[in-house]
Design an enzyme around this catalytic site. Structure first.
Site, PDB file in Angstrom:
ATOM      1  N   GLU A  88       0.820  -1.204   0.000  1.00  0.00           N
ATOM      2  CA  GLU A  88       0.000   0.000   0.000  1.00  0.00           C
ATOM      3  C   GLU A  88       0.855   1.255   0.000  1.00  0.00           C
ATOM      4  OE1 GLU A  88      -3.420  -1.643   2.968  1.00  0.00           O
ATOM      5  OE2 GLU A  88      -2.535   0.302   3.322  1.00  0.00           O
ATOM      6  N   CYS A 114       3.029   8.547   1.667  1.00  0.00           N
ATOM      7  CA  CYS A 114       3.314   7.604   2.748  1.00  0.00           C
ATOM      8  C   CYS A 114       3.698   6.266   2.117  1.00  0.00           C
ATOM      9  CB  CYS A 114       2.058   7.480   3.615  1.00  0.00           C
ATOM     10  SG  CYS A 114       2.215   6.299   4.933  1.00  0.00           S
ATOM     11  N   CYS A 121       5.175  -7.201   8.277  1.00  0.00           N
ATOM     12  CA  CYS A 121       6.092  -6.650   9.277  1.00  0.00           C
ATOM     13  C   CYS A 121       6.351  -7.710  10.346  1.00  0.00           C
ATOM     14  CB  CYS A 121       5.465  -5.412   9.910  1.00  0.00           C
ATOM     15  SG  CYS A 121       6.556  -4.582  11.071  1.00  0.00           S
ATOM     16  N   CYS A 125       2.987  -5.493  16.262  1.00  0.00           N
ATOM     17  CA  CYS A 125       2.267  -4.659  17.231  1.00  0.00           C
ATOM     18  C   CYS A 125       0.797  -5.101  17.317  1.00  0.00           C
ATOM     19  CB  CYS A 125       2.346  -3.192  16.823  1.00  0.00           C
ATOM     20  SG  CYS A 125       4.046  -2.603  16.733  1.00  0.00           S
ATOM     21  N   CYS A 128      -1.928  -3.231  15.117  1.00  0.00           N
ATOM     22  CA  CYS A 128      -1.623  -2.907  13.716  1.00  0.00           C
ATOM     23  C   CYS A 128      -2.085  -4.013  12.770  1.00  0.00           C
ATOM     24  CB  CYS A 128      -0.121  -2.678  13.556  1.00  0.00           C
ATOM     25  SG  CYS A 128       0.375  -2.398  11.853  1.00  0.00           S
ATOM     26  N   GLY A 171       5.343  -2.067   7.137  1.00  0.00           N
ATOM     27  CA  GLY A 171       6.701  -2.520   7.425  1.00  0.00           C
ATOM     28  C   GLY A 171       7.466  -1.631   8.383  1.00  0.00           C
ATOM     29  N   GLU A 172       8.563  -2.192   8.906  1.00  0.00           N
ATOM     30  CA  GLU A 172       9.443  -1.461   9.817  1.00  0.00           C
ATOM     31  C   GLU A 172      10.696  -1.063   9.022  1.00  0.00           C
ATOM     32  OE1 GLU A 172       9.794  -0.096  12.933  1.00  0.00           O
ATOM     33  OE2 GLU A 172      11.783   0.308  12.140  1.00  0.00           O
ATOM     34  N   SER A 203      10.021   6.532  10.050  1.00  0.00           N
ATOM     35  CA  SER A 203       9.283   6.234  11.281  1.00  0.00           C
ATOM     36  C   SER A 203       9.646   4.827  11.752  1.00  0.00           C
ATOM     37  CB  SER A 203       7.783   6.312  10.995  1.00  0.00           C
ATOM     38  OG  SER A 203       7.050   5.902  12.121  1.00  0.00           O
ATOM     39  N   SER A 226       7.620   5.734  16.955  1.00  0.00           N
ATOM     40  CA  SER A 226       6.282   5.301  17.340  1.00  0.00           C
ATOM     41  C   SER A 226       6.347   4.865  18.793  1.00  0.00           C
ATOM     42  CB  SER A 226       5.818   4.132  16.459  1.00  0.00           C
ATOM     43  OG  SER A 226       5.573   4.600  15.155  1.00  0.00           O
ATOM     44  N   LEU A 227       5.989   5.770  19.693  1.00  0.00           N
ATOM     45  CA  LEU A 227       6.166   5.485  21.125  1.00  0.00           C
ATOM     46  C   LEU A 227       4.935   4.771  21.695  1.00  0.00           C
ATOM     47  CD1 LEU A 227       8.319   5.968  23.331  1.00  0.00           C
ATOM     48  CD2 LEU A 227       7.023   7.996  24.001  1.00  0.00           C
ATOM     49  N   HIS A 228       3.808   5.435  21.608  1.00  0.00           N
ATOM     50  CA  HIS A 228       2.493   4.860  21.941  1.00  0.00           C
ATOM     51  C   HIS A 228       2.260   4.520  23.413  1.00  0.00           C
ATOM     52  CE1 HIS A 228       2.493   4.848  17.682  1.00  0.00           C
ATOM     53  NE2 HIS A 228       2.743   3.581  17.450  1.00  0.00           N
ATOM     54  N   CYS A 345      -2.300   1.885   8.036  1.00  0.00           N
ATOM     55  CA  CYS A 345      -1.569   0.946   7.201  1.00  0.00           C
ATOM     56  C   CYS A 345      -2.148  -0.460   7.256  1.00  0.00           C
ATOM     57  CB  CYS A 345      -0.085   0.951   7.555  1.00  0.00           C
ATOM     58  SG  CYS A 345       0.280   0.374   9.208  1.00  0.00           S
TER      59      CYS A 345
END
Ligand code: SAH
Ligand code: SF4
Length: 353
Positions: A88, A114, A121, A125, A128, A171-172, A203, A226-228, A345
């Site tokens: 995507e 983006c 990934c 998470c 996600c 993805g990371e 990111s 990406s802390l969250h 995503c």
């Protein structure tokens, strides 16, 4: 073996592959500023060279499968790769074109693209959708670069019209370190897309060791974390990667990251109702980020079928934001761009499958 794409190469690498070296500049121009569709269209190259290029390389490694246009003007794309996997990419319309009364263009529209760095990934998470499908493979540099090229082409965005890039799709990025770094270098080539590193943001879910490594490369790109969550227990539940790299290690790595004088490190904070939306968290966040040139971006959790998590209430988002800004921490709330087309995503890909 599939052929490499011409988009895999920096300008310097291409001039080593193709002789005489000045041809690399011409090829870069055809590909990135004239958006040519095939090697045969590169009419200032000798015919034999065009044939040789077509034998050795592919041009665009992506095929457009579907696109959805949001009421706010953002467009979400799904592309197919040569092996049938899909990725995507989202074109975010940050500001509409503005016109004078006589109809003459006053300001160009402002776009952010983006982009994805992997199919799936590994980080897994809990909130996600990309993570739900597991990990398939890394994207090549050319497959990352092609996302931007295909979207500029599809929207007839002129080559000299600036766009911003965020590695915030699937993805990371730091888990595909070399290919992501290479793509960033190709993006910034002046004979090509000429997207300055200051317009690119990587990111990450917080791979501290790779944040340090990226800092050492000193590419000039912006960093987003990406802390969250502000305590390790909750963060481990939401993001299992926190067992390997806890919050303290991320903060340490960020402190060593070279940040442009006019920029800040962005901390993304995905707000989930009744999970991390309280002011106690806001208070801890202030403490955690003291001493860092930081800005916080609060993101509304975007729900999808099958998730237990919920979108936070607007009043809690605003209270959280006010708590931070009143104490001197810059904080924005991310507009839910493209919400009607589920722009978080992994969501279009999921629908397609
Ligand atoms: N892997 C990297 C970059 C891609 S994810 C990272 O995690 O930073 C990009 C952003 O999308 C992350 O900040 C993530 O938290 C967010 N995201 C994932 N699922 C979401 C959802 N359902 N709603 C809103 N944002 C989501
Ligand atoms: Fe991977 Fe980022 Fe999704 Fe986490 S939020 S699973 S790191 S893409």
């Amino acid at each position: 073996m599939t052929k490499p794409s011409i988009l895999d190469y920096t300008r310097e690498e291409l001039s080593r592959e193709i002789k005489p070296a000045f041809r690399a500049k011409q090829i870069y121009n055809w590909v990135y500023t004239k958006y040519v569709d095939d090697f045969d269209g590169m009419v200032n190259l000798p015919k034999t060279m065009r044939e040789d290029l077509a034998d050795r390389f592919t041009l665009c490694p992506l095929k457009l499968l579907t696109k959805q246009v949001s009421i706010d003007g953002s467009i979400k794309y799904l592309f197919e790769l040569h092996d049938g996997h899909t990725v995507e990419v989202v074109l975010l319309l940050m500001r509409d074109a503005q016109y004078h009364e006589d109809g003459v263009l006053k300001h160009h529209p402002r776009f952010t693209i983006c982009i994805s760095s992997q199919v799936g990934c590994k980080v897994g998470c809990a909130f996600c959708l990309t993570a739900k499908g597991g990990f398939m493979r890394d994207l090549t540099p050319g497959e990352i670069v092609a996302q931007v090229l295909a979207i500029k082409k599809d929207n007839a965005i002129p080559s000299n019209h600036r766009v911003n890039l965020v590695y915030m799709g699937m993805g990371e990025p730091l888990d595909n370190f070399d290919n992501v770094v290479k793509s960033s270098q190709v993006f910034s080539e002046l004979d090509g897309l000429a997207i300055s590193p200051h317009r690119q943001t990587i990111s990450t879910s917080g791979l501290s060791a790779k944040i340090l490594k990226l800092g050492q490369r000193d590419l000039g790109v912006n960093l987003a974390i990406s802390l969250h969550a502000v305590d390790n227990d909750l963060r481990e539940q939401l993001m299992p990667i926190n067992k390997a790299y806890n919050i303290e290690s991320i903060i340490e790595a960020v402190k060593q990251f070279p940040v442009n004088a006019r920029k800040r490190v962005m901390f993304e904070y995905l707000v989930i109702k009744d999970v991390n939306d309280g002011l106690d968290a806001a208070k801890k966040l202030i403490k955690l980020l003291s001493g860092i040139k930081a800005k916080v971006n609060l993101i509304y959790f975007n729900p999808y079928g099958g998730t237990e998590f919920q979108r936070p209430d607007e009043k809690d988002m605003i209270a959280f934001q006010e708590y931070l800004t009143q104490r001197g921490l810059l904080c924005t709330i991310r507009e839910s761009k493209g919400l009607d087309i589920s722009a978080a995503c992994g969501q279009l890909r999921e629908q397609n499958q």
